[in-house]
Write a protein that holds these residues in place. Sequence first.
Motif, PDB file in Angstrom:
ATOM      1  N   VAL A   1      -2.962  10.078   5.061  1.00  0.00           N
ATOM      2  CA  VAL A   1      -4.093   9.399   5.706  1.00  0.00           C
ATOM      3  C   VAL A   1      -3.785   7.911   5.913  1.00  0.00           C
ATOM      4  O   VAL A   1      -4.053   7.353   6.985  1.00  0.00           O
ATOM      5  N   VAL A   2      -3.209   7.276   4.908  1.00  0.00           N
ATOM      6  CA  VAL A   2      -2.858   5.853   5.056  1.00  0.00           C
ATOM      7  C   VAL A   2      -1.806   5.682   6.149  1.00  0.00           C
ATOM      8  O   VAL A   2      -1.867   4.749   6.953  1.00  0.00           O
TER       9      VAL A   2
ATOM     10  N   ARG B   1       0.710   2.327  14.407  1.00  0.00           N
ATOM     11  CA  ARG B   1       0.463   1.518  15.613  1.00  0.00           C
ATOM     12  C   ARG B   1       1.797   0.930  16.055  1.00  0.00           C
ATOM     13  O   ARG B   1       2.800   1.063  15.369  1.00  0.00           O
TER      14      ARG B   1
ATOM     15  N   LEU C   1      -7.076   1.456   3.403  1.00  0.00           N
ATOM     16  CA  LEU C   1      -7.790   1.767   4.644  1.00  0.00           C
ATOM     17  C   LEU C   1      -8.595   0.572   5.134  1.00  0.00           C
ATOM     18  O   LEU C   1      -8.595   0.255   6.328  1.00  0.00           O
TER      19      LEU C   1
ATOM     20  N   ALA D   1      -4.330  -2.250  16.050  1.00  0.00           N
ATOM     21  CA  ALA D   1      -5.066  -1.005  15.809  1.00  0.00           C
ATOM     22  C   ALA D   1      -5.769  -0.579  17.095  1.00  0.00           C
ATOM     23  O   ALA D   1      -6.191  -1.401  17.888  1.00  0.00           O
TER      24      ALA D   1
ATOM     25  N   SER E   1      -6.266  -2.343   6.275  1.00  0.00           N
ATOM     26  CA  SER E   1      -5.479  -2.041   7.474  1.00  0.00           C
ATOM     27  C   SER E   1      -6.261  -2.299   8.762  1.00  0.00           C
ATOM     28  O   SER E   1      -5.657  -2.495   9.816  1.00  0.00           O
ATOM     29  N   ALA E   2      -7.557  -2.317   8.682  1.00  0.00           N
ATOM     30  CA  ALA E   2      -8.362  -2.589   9.882  1.00  0.00           C
ATOM     31  C   ALA E   2      -8.139  -4.003  10.398  1.00  0.00           C
ATOM     32  O   ALA E   2      -8.349  -4.268  11.580  1.00  0.00           O
TER      33      ALA E   2
ATOM     34  N   THR F   1      -3.458   5.813   9.402  1.00  0.00           N
ATOM     35  CA  THR F   1      -4.270   4.611   9.591  1.00  0.00           C
ATOM     36  C   THR F   1      -3.414   3.414   9.988  1.00  0.00           C
ATOM     37  O   THR F   1      -3.835   2.588  10.796  1.00  0.00           O
TER      38      THR F   1
END
Length: 151
Positions: free
Chosen positions: A65-66, A72, A140, A149, A143-144, A69
């Motif tokens: 999942v990471v 990019r 998570l 992103a 990382s935003a 995320t």
Amino acid sequence: MNEFVLALGWSGIYAPMAIGAIGSAIGCGIAGQAGIGAMLETESGYGRYIGISAFPSTFVIYGIVVMFTLDRTVTPENAGGLFGIGVFAAAAFLYCGIWQGRACASAINAAKEKPEIFGLSLAPAAIIEGFAVFAFVFALVISAGIPGAGQ
């Protein structure tokens, strides 16, 4: 120099999955060995031992999942952030996987001798899982803020 920085960024993207898988494999191996030993010494409870042995497998799921995320386009501007988040999350997953495997092995050994403490013996493994969840959630959230992103 730019290529090295980009390579660090790519490493950060894939490290959580790869190193999380290593931690899960080591942890499941440690707990699985204890489970097999317990099955040789008892007449029942085999399913419990196998179930506990699989507990450390969650770290590879967190890593996947990471990884998605963080996935990019890697640029020199975001490579450092990708590397930092990915590698430190991966380190947490590795460490938690190994130690949760050890905690599960101890729980198997304890439950083998005293089946009535089966649930309570899983508490240390659950606490270790909690630390991995902290690393997962923080990875998570942080990382935003890394550029790139949503591309």
